[in-house]
Write a protein that holds these residues in place. Sequence first.
Motif, PDB file in Angstrom:
ATOM      1  N   LEU A  85      42.073  26.077   6.313  1.00 55.47           N
ATOM      2  CA  LEU A  85      42.592  26.963   7.472  1.00 55.47           C
ATOM      3  C   LEU A  85      41.601  28.086   7.386  1.00 55.47           C
ATOM      4  O   LEU A  85      41.147  28.483   8.412  1.00 55.47           O
ATOM      5  N   LEU A  86      41.095  28.544   6.330  1.00 59.88           N
ATOM      6  CA  LEU A  86      40.083  29.789   6.274  1.00 59.88           C
ATOM      7  C   LEU A  86      38.873  29.076   6.795  1.00 59.88           C
ATOM      8  O   LEU A  86      38.145  29.716   7.664  1.00 59.88           O
ATOM      9  N   GLU A  87      38.559  27.963   6.563  1.00 61.01           N
ATOM     10  CA  GLU A  87      37.110  27.408   7.271  1.00 61.01           C
ATOM     11  C   GLU A  87      37.244  27.363   8.661  1.00 61.01           C
ATOM     12  O   GLU A  87      36.265  27.639   9.472  1.00 61.01           O
ATOM     13  N   HIS A  88      38.543  26.889   9.199  1.00 62.37           N
ATOM     14  CA  HIS A  88      38.466  26.999  10.588  1.00 62.37           C
ATOM     15  C   HIS A  88      38.550  28.331  11.272  1.00 62.37           C
ATOM     16  O   HIS A  88      37.778  28.406  12.302  1.00 62.37           O
ATOM     17  N   ILE A  89      39.188  29.312  10.468  1.00 64.31           N
ATOM     18  CA  ILE A  89      39.093  30.421  11.169  1.00 64.31           C
ATOM     19  C   ILE A  89      37.594  30.997  11.000  1.00 64.31           C
ATOM     20  O   ILE A  89      37.138  32.065  11.980  1.00 64.31           O
ATOM     21  N   ALA A  90      37.162  30.818  10.006  1.00 68.12           N
ATOM     22  CA  ALA A  90      35.593  31.587   9.738  1.00 68.12           C
ATOM     23  C   ALA A  90      34.769  30.852  10.954  1.00 68.12           C
ATOM     24  O   ALA A  90      33.973  31.772  11.243  1.00 68.12           O
ATOM     25  N   ILE A  91      34.975  29.654  11.424  1.00 70.27           N
ATOM     26  CA  ILE A  91      34.349  29.027  12.572  1.00 70.27           C
ATOM     27  C   ILE A  91      34.458  29.836  13.749  1.00 70.27           C
ATOM     28  O   ILE A  91      33.779  29.932  14.328  1.00 70.27           O
ATOM     29  N   LEU A  92      35.804  29.965  13.923  1.00 71.81           N
ATOM     30  CA  LEU A  92      36.171  30.712  15.165  1.00 71.81           C
ATOM     31  C   LEU A  92      35.731  32.090  15.143  1.00 71.81           C
ATOM     32  O   LEU A  92      35.258  32.482  16.340  1.00 71.81           O
ATOM     33  N   GLY A 136      32.742  32.594  14.120  1.00 72.15           N
ATOM     34  CA  GLY A 136      31.473  32.746  14.280  1.00 72.15           C
ATOM     35  C   GLY A 136      30.567  32.601  13.183  1.00 72.15           C
ATOM     36  O   GLY A 136      29.397  33.068  13.195  1.00 72.15           O
ATOM     37  N   LEU A 137      31.017  32.352  12.006  1.00 72.05           N
ATOM     38  CA  LEU A 137      30.216  32.234  10.532  1.00 72.05           C
ATOM     39  C   LEU A 137      29.742  30.902  10.647  1.00 72.05           C
ATOM     40  O   LEU A 137      30.181  29.922  10.234  1.00 72.05           O
ATOM     41  N   SER A 138      28.346  30.740  11.331  1.00 67.16           N
ATOM     42  CA  SER A 138      27.819  29.375  11.437  1.00 67.16           C
ATOM     43  C   SER A 138      27.170  28.849  10.241  1.00 67.16           C
ATOM     44  O   SER A 138      26.975  27.608  10.110  1.00 67.16           O
ATOM     45  N   ASP A 139      26.724  29.818   9.130  1.00 66.01           N
ATOM     46  CA  ASP A 139      25.980  29.089   8.145  1.00 66.01           C
ATOM     47  C   ASP A 139      26.973  28.432   7.262  1.00 66.01           C
ATOM     48  O   ASP A 139      27.580  29.307   6.293  1.00 66.01           O
ATOM     49  N   THR A 140      27.025  27.057   7.247  1.00 69.63           N
ATOM     50  CA  THR A 140      27.724  26.379   6.251  1.00 69.63           C
ATOM     51  C   THR A 140      27.712  26.774   5.009  1.00 69.63           C
ATOM     52  O   THR A 140      29.184  27.152   4.303  1.00 69.63           O
ATOM     53  N   SER A 141      26.721  27.042   4.043  1.00 68.00           N
ATOM     54  CA  SER A 141      26.795  27.178   2.859  1.00 68.00           C
ATOM     55  C   SER A 141      27.386  28.660   2.611  1.00 68.00           C
ATOM     56  O   SER A 141      28.117  28.733   1.654  1.00 68.00           O
TER      57      SER A 141
END
Length: 290
Positions: free
Chosen positions: A96-103, A105-110
């Motif tokens: 869920l954090l991953e999902h929210i982070a992408i929303l 705009g945290l685009s750098d995966t690592s």
Amino acid sequence: MNTLSINNLSLIYKNGFHAIKDLSLEISNGMFGLLGPNGAGKSSLMKTIVGLQKPTSGTLFFNGVDIAENPDYIKQNLGFLPQDFGIYPKISATDLLEHIAILKGLSDTSKRKAQIISLLEKVNLSDFRNKEVHTFSGGMKQRFGIAQALLGDPKMIIVDEPTAGLDPEERNRFNTLLSEISKDVIVILSTHLVEDVRNLCSEMAVMSYGQILQQGNPGRLIGGLENKIWSKSIDKNELEAYDSTYRIISKQLIERELHITIFSHQSSEGFSPVKPMLEHVYFHTLTQKP
Ligand SMILES: Nc1ncnc2c1ncn2[C@@H]1O[C@H](COP(=O)(O)OP(=O)(O)OP(=O)(O)O)[C@@H](O)[C@H]1O
Ligand SMILES: [Mg+2]
């Protein structure tokens, strides 16, 4: 230093209800406490600041940037924990954090993954990272809520009654976390816990009927009531007479005796002096006659 300037903000809902009335406030780094009775407009104000609803008139500037003209700027720099976080999907805390982070705009995966690990650590949820969020207890959900608000290192964090329903230990833990965060950013906290505002906030405001009635440093506001708060136990039948003579700011029934607290510049027959506290500031403000 971050600054939020709220200038002559008004909000009228579609049904015609005037929830925010020509409100102006200046907020900078540190913890800002927003107190006010149910329906005062605290959540309406917060939702307007974060851009979930457009004000009817007035402007909002964050670090000199007009929020209405640059909605992305505020989105990138903001963390919000709403009063009602809503429905939790059946996915793990990490996902869920991953999902929210992408929303957000945290685009750098690592970088994103590293921040999620460190935030789960910070809010004491590392051991539960693979558990589904909907199975969390109230306190765990609130800690998860603050973790999602902190994604992307926001410069302003807005939390709406974050400790409602938490046990005292969870509440302390949550408050400590908030005050650590607030050193370098703006944290706006709405709560009904006057004591929390006293302990945590460097600035505060009392809101009622969509307006700010009082604002300032909690200690200084309390100082303003020095030697002006008095109390007395009276009979219930005497209340009307006392009410017409004195400015009663609060009353409480203690062991069948009615305990009244008044605001007065001088002592009166049978009244004992009371050391002012923030709750007196709150009641004094709300009982002020216009
Ligand atoms: N979407 C809406 N449409 C119409 N009126 C609304 C809407 N949302 C809130 N209100 C009204 O605006 C007023 C302020 O509500 P708000 O939720 O901002 O108060 P609050 O200070 O956060 O209260 P609480 O302490 O209970 O959370 C209330 O009278 C409420 O009924
Ligand atoms: Mg609210």
